[in-house]
Motif scaffolding. Structure first.
Motif, PDB file in Angstrom:
ATOM      1  N   PRO A  77      88.597  34.035  40.617  1.00 43.77           N
ATOM      2  CA  PRO A  77      88.753  33.254  39.389  1.00 43.77           C
ATOM      3  C   PRO A  77      88.664  34.123  38.149  1.00 43.77           C
ATOM      4  CG  PRO A  77      86.587  32.893  40.335  1.00 43.77           C
ATOM      5  CD  PRO A  77      87.334  33.768  41.304  1.00 43.77           C
ATOM      6  N   ALA A  78      89.207  33.625  37.047  1.00 43.01           N
ATOM      7  CA  ALA A  78      89.153  34.376  35.790  1.00 43.01           C
ATOM      8  C   ALA A  78      87.705  34.552  35.340  1.00 43.01           C
ATOM      9  CB  ALA A  78      89.970  33.651  34.722  1.00 43.01           C
ATOM     10  N   LYS A  79      86.905  33.509  35.560  1.00 42.74           N
ATOM     11  CA  LYS A  79      85.486  33.567  35.197  1.00 42.74           C
ATOM     12  C   LYS A  79      84.652  33.170  36.410  1.00 42.74           C
ATOM     13  CE  LYS A  79      86.234  32.568  30.283  1.00 42.74           C
ATOM     14  NZ  LYS A  79      85.885  31.659  29.150  1.00 42.74           N
ATOM     15  N   PRO A  80      84.331  34.123  37.280  1.00 43.45           N
ATOM     16  CA  PRO A  80      83.551  33.802  38.485  1.00 43.45           C
ATOM     17  C   PRO A  80      82.197  33.203  38.142  1.00 43.45           C
ATOM     18  CG  PRO A  80      84.488  36.020  38.612  1.00 43.45           C
ATOM     19  CD  PRO A  80      84.678  35.556  37.212  1.00 43.45           C
ATOM     20  N   ASN A  81      81.800  32.158  38.874  1.00 43.22           N
ATOM     21  CA  ASN A  81      80.509  31.512  38.615  1.00 43.22           C
ATOM     22  C   ASN A  81      79.394  32.028  39.518  1.00 43.22           C
ATOM     23  OD1 ASN A  81      80.934  30.290  41.103  1.00 43.22           O
ATOM     24  ND2 ASN A  81      81.365  28.262  40.258  1.00 43.22           N
ATOM     25  N   GLY A  82      79.709  33.058  40.342  1.00 50.44           N
ATOM     26  CA  GLY A  82      78.701  33.656  41.202  1.00 50.44           C
ATOM     27  C   GLY A  82      78.726  33.176  42.635  1.00 50.44           C
ATOM     28  N   THR A  83      79.407  32.039  42.888  1.00 51.45           N
ATOM     29  CA  THR A  83      79.511  31.506  44.242  1.00 51.45           C
ATOM     30  C   THR A  83      80.753  32.049  44.930  1.00 51.45           C
ATOM     31  OG1 THR A  83      78.381  29.471  43.596  1.00 51.45           O
ATOM     32  CG2 THR A  83      79.686  29.381  45.606  1.00 51.45           C
ATOM     33  N   ALA A  84      80.636  32.346  46.214  1.00 46.07           N
ATOM     34  CA  ALA A  84      81.774  32.825  47.016  1.00 46.07           C
ATOM     35  C   ALA A  84      81.817  32.033  48.318  1.00 46.07           C
ATOM     36  CB  ALA A  84      81.655  34.311  47.314  1.00 46.07           C
ATOM     37  N   LYS A 100      98.710  24.900  55.157  1.00 39.27           N
ATOM     38  CA  LYS A 100      98.196  23.537  55.064  1.00 39.27           C
ATOM     39  C   LYS A 100      96.701  23.485  54.753  1.00 39.27           C
ATOM     40  CE  LYS A 100     101.568  21.643  58.355  1.00 39.27           C
ATOM     41  NZ  LYS A 100     101.736  20.959  59.663  1.00 39.27           N
ATOM     42  N   GLU A 101      95.995  24.561  55.019  1.00 36.60           N
ATOM     43  CA  GLU A 101      94.539  24.509  54.911  1.00 36.60           C
ATOM     44  C   GLU A 101      93.953  25.567  53.979  1.00 36.60           C
ATOM     45  OE1 GLU A 101      93.748  22.269  59.177  1.00 36.60           O
ATOM     46  OE2 GLU A 101      93.557  24.441  59.118  1.00 36.60           O
ATOM     47  N   SER A 102      93.820  26.794  54.445  1.00 32.71           N
ATOM     48  CA  SER A 102      93.003  27.742  53.682  1.00 32.71           C
ATOM     49  C   SER A 102      93.591  28.141  52.334  1.00 32.71           C
ATOM     50  CB  SER A 102      92.720  28.998  54.515  1.00 32.71           C
ATOM     51  OG  SER A 102      93.898  29.658  54.888  1.00 32.71           O
ATOM     52  N   THR A 103      94.912  28.247  52.226  1.00 30.52           N
ATOM     53  CA  THR A 103      95.465  28.675  50.934  1.00 30.52           C
ATOM     54  C   THR A 103      95.315  27.617  49.845  1.00 30.52           C
ATOM     55  OG1 THR A 103      96.988  30.258  51.951  1.00 30.52           O
ATOM     56  CG2 THR A 103      97.519  29.513  49.736  1.00 30.52           C
ATOM     57  N   PRO A 104      95.723  26.354  50.081  1.00 31.81           N
ATOM     58  CA  PRO A 104      95.492  25.366  49.017  1.00 31.81           C
ATOM     59  C   PRO A 104      94.019  25.161  48.701  1.00 31.81           C
ATOM     60  CG  PRO A 104      96.356  24.306  51.006  1.00 31.81           C
ATOM     61  CD  PRO A 104      96.502  25.770  51.200  1.00 31.81           C
ATOM     62  N   VAL A 105      93.161  25.240  49.712  1.00 35.84           N
ATOM     63  CA  VAL A 105      91.724  25.087  49.464  1.00 35.84           C
ATOM     64  C   VAL A 105      91.182  26.272  48.672  1.00 35.84           C
ATOM     65  CG1 VAL A 105      89.457  24.995  50.568  1.00 35.84           C
ATOM     66  CG2 VAL A 105      91.326  23.584  51.438  1.00 35.84           C
ATOM     67  N   ASP A 107      92.894  28.152  46.629  1.00 29.11           N
ATOM     68  CA  ASP A 107      93.410  27.991  45.264  1.00 29.11           C
ATOM     69  C   ASP A 107      92.524  27.031  44.464  1.00 29.11           C
ATOM     70  OD1 ASP A 107      95.576  29.682  45.609  1.00 29.11           O
ATOM     71  OD2 ASP A 107      97.016  28.080  45.994  1.00 29.11           O
ATOM     72  N   TRP A 108      92.146  25.934  45.105  1.00 33.58           N
ATOM     73  CA  TRP A 108      91.314  24.937  44.426  1.00 33.58           C
ATOM     74  C   TRP A 108      89.928  25.500  44.117  1.00 33.58           C
ATOM     75  CZ3 TRP A 108      86.990  22.533  46.952  1.00 33.58           C
ATOM     76  CH2 TRP A 108      86.330  21.603  46.139  1.00 33.58           C
ATOM     77  N   LEU A 109      89.329  26.183  45.072  1.00 29.93           N
ATOM     78  CA  LEU A 109      88.022  26.787  44.829  1.00 29.93           C
ATOM     79  C   LEU A 109      88.095  27.781  43.672  1.00 29.93           C
ATOM     80  CD1 LEU A 109      86.890  27.396  48.532  1.00 29.93           C
ATOM     81  CD2 LEU A 109      85.910  25.731  46.930  1.00 29.93           C
ATOM     82  N   GLN A 110      89.146  28.568  43.666  1.00 25.73           N
ATOM     83  CA  GLN A 110      89.347  29.538  42.575  1.00 25.73           C
ATOM     84  C   GLN A 110      89.390  28.825  41.223  1.00 25.73           C
ATOM     85  OE1 GLN A 110      93.161  31.479  42.730  1.00 25.73           O
ATOM     86  NE2 GLN A 110      92.526  33.177  41.425  1.00 25.73           N
ATOM     87  N   SER A 111      90.056  27.665  41.170  1.00 26.70           N
ATOM     88  CA  SER A 111      90.157  26.899  39.920  1.00 26.70           C
ATOM     89  C   SER A 111      88.800  26.359  39.475  1.00 26.70           C
ATOM     90  CB  SER A 111      91.152  25.751  40.082  1.00 26.70           C
ATOM     91  OG  SER A 111      90.598  24.686  40.840  1.00 26.70           O
ATOM     92  N   GLN A 112      87.847  26.297  40.403  1.00 31.15           N
ATOM     93  CA  GLN A 112      86.502  25.818  40.094  1.00 31.15           C
ATOM     94  C   GLN A 112      85.533  26.948  39.763  1.00 31.15           C
ATOM     95  OE1 GLN A 112      85.949  22.465  39.908  1.00 31.15           O
ATOM     96  NE2 GLN A 112      88.142  22.306  40.361  1.00 31.15           N
ATOM     97  N   GLY A 113      86.051  28.175  39.686  1.00 24.08           N
ATOM     98  CA  GLY A 113      85.211  29.326  39.368  1.00 24.08           C
ATOM     99  C   GLY A 113      84.590  29.996  40.580  1.00 24.08           C
ATOM    100  N   ILE A 114      84.942  29.507  41.769  1.00 24.92           N
ATOM    101  CA  ILE A 114      84.400  30.057  43.012  1.00 24.92           C
ATOM    102  C   ILE A 114      85.329  31.137  43.547  1.00 24.92           C
ATOM    103  CG2 ILE A 114      83.821  29.506  45.417  1.00 24.92           C
ATOM    104  CD1 ILE A 114      83.112  26.658  44.396  1.00 24.92           C
ATOM    105  N   THR A 115      84.777  32.274  43.927  1.00 24.25           N
ATOM    106  CA  THR A 115      85.578  33.342  44.519  1.00 24.25           C
ATOM    107  C   THR A 115      85.811  33.002  45.988  1.00 24.25           C
ATOM    108  OG1 THR A 115      84.535  34.928  43.023  1.00 24.25           O
ATOM    109  CG2 THR A 115      85.763  35.822  44.894  1.00 24.25           C
TER     110      THR A 115
END
Length: 314
Positions: A77-84, A100-105, A107-115
């Protein structure tokens, strides 16, 4: 433990499309984003090789086979929140459902600040010396992530694992048995812990015992006629101890691939061991939903999971 049953009776044909990837439709082609960094799990020598020959194969929907280069795909993520989180797709240990699974998920985690670290792991029936290779890769992946906490702004106390279907089995086994020596150490990274701080198991295949031992995942790992001892050794619910990390479960009652009993058995094992667990059972949703189709009851799981990890301090 908080147990929630969500009831709804309709599904939608909606699909998930991101700026980087197109997912699961008959006229779209899945492609791995070329600017994402990919890190090999191993050096020049991969345990129990040589493995499959030729190039890795990927279908139009993003299903991967012929894996000879197990690796992590990093969604930073652009601003990591410390969680991976290590994200593991399913596919019955016969293929890997990235699209169908790991890539869209991830992407979503990345959008939430999660690496998010998307795992491309070796498949047990692809000419490796043993069927243990996925477990070697997942254990190595956890240790590799821990070796990069400074580089990626990760809090070492906030590293989780999230698996889907057979990937849920792989995530569960990794979380339950982090100290089991899956391979001979290859470098200093292997001195690090493979234990995740939390685990998410989504429509998981967990038990290998009858009457729930008809899955492709079981056949890929154990073959057609394993002993009861072998089935027990690969049943995640039987590996649970009090040191298992806090766990989130989500599954649908009408799952035709992995019976919902997998989650019930795991929930009971975790409660017996005194491990905090949150289980969400949906009345409909089937199997292989990934992020969940729009307006489907199972589409609630990402927000529920996000609220759960935040409530646990991750």
């Amino acid at each position: 433990m908080r147990k929630i049953i969500l009831i709804a009776g309709f599904l939608s044909a909606g699909i998930t499309v991101s700026a980087q990837h197109k997912h699961s439709s008959s006229n779209s082609i899945f492609q791995i984003q070329t600017d994402l960094k990919q890190i090999p799990l191993w050096g020049n020598t991969i345990p129990d090789g040589p493995g499959p020959q030729g190039a890795e194969k990927m279908t139009a929907s993003g299903s991967v086979t012929n894996v000879s280069n197990p690796r992590l795909i990093i969604h930073k993520p652009a601003k990591p929140n410390g969680t991976a989180i290590l994200v593991i797709s399913g596919g019955g240990y016969a293929h890997i459902e990235l699209g169908k699974e790991s890539t869209p998920v991830a992407d979503w985690l990345q959008s939430q600040g999660i690496t998010a670290f998307e795992l491309v792991y070796r498949l047990p029936q692809e000419s490796w010396k043993t069927t243990h290779v996925p477990f070697q890769d997942a254990q190595r992946a956890m240790k590799l992530i821990r070796s990069m906490v400074v580089q990626y702004g990760i809090d070492p106390a906030k590293i989780g694992i999230l698996g889907f279907s057979a990937g849920g089995h792989l995530a569960g086994m990794t979380a339950a048995r982090p100290d089991k020596k899956q391979y001979k150490p290859v470098d200093a990274i292997d001195a690090l812990s493979a234990k995740p701080n939390f685990a998410g198991l989504i429509y998981p295949v967990l038990t290998m015992l009858p009457p729930f031992n008809k899955t492709h995942a079981k056949k890929s790992i154990l073959g057609e006629n394993p002993t009861i001892a072998q089935e027990e050794a690969y049943s995640v619910e039987l590996q649970v101890t009090s040191s298992m990390p806090v766990t989130f479960l989500a599954q649908a009652v009408d799952d035709p691939i992995s019976p919902v009993n997998n989650s019930y058995l795991m929930n009971a094992a975790l409660e017996k061991a005194g491990v905090p667990v949150e289980m969400h059972i949906f009345q409909t949703g089937g199997h292989g939903w990934g992020m969940g189709k729009k307006d489907s009851p199972v589409s609630a799981w990402p927000d529920l999971f996000l609220k759960w990890i935040k409530s646990k301090g991750f």
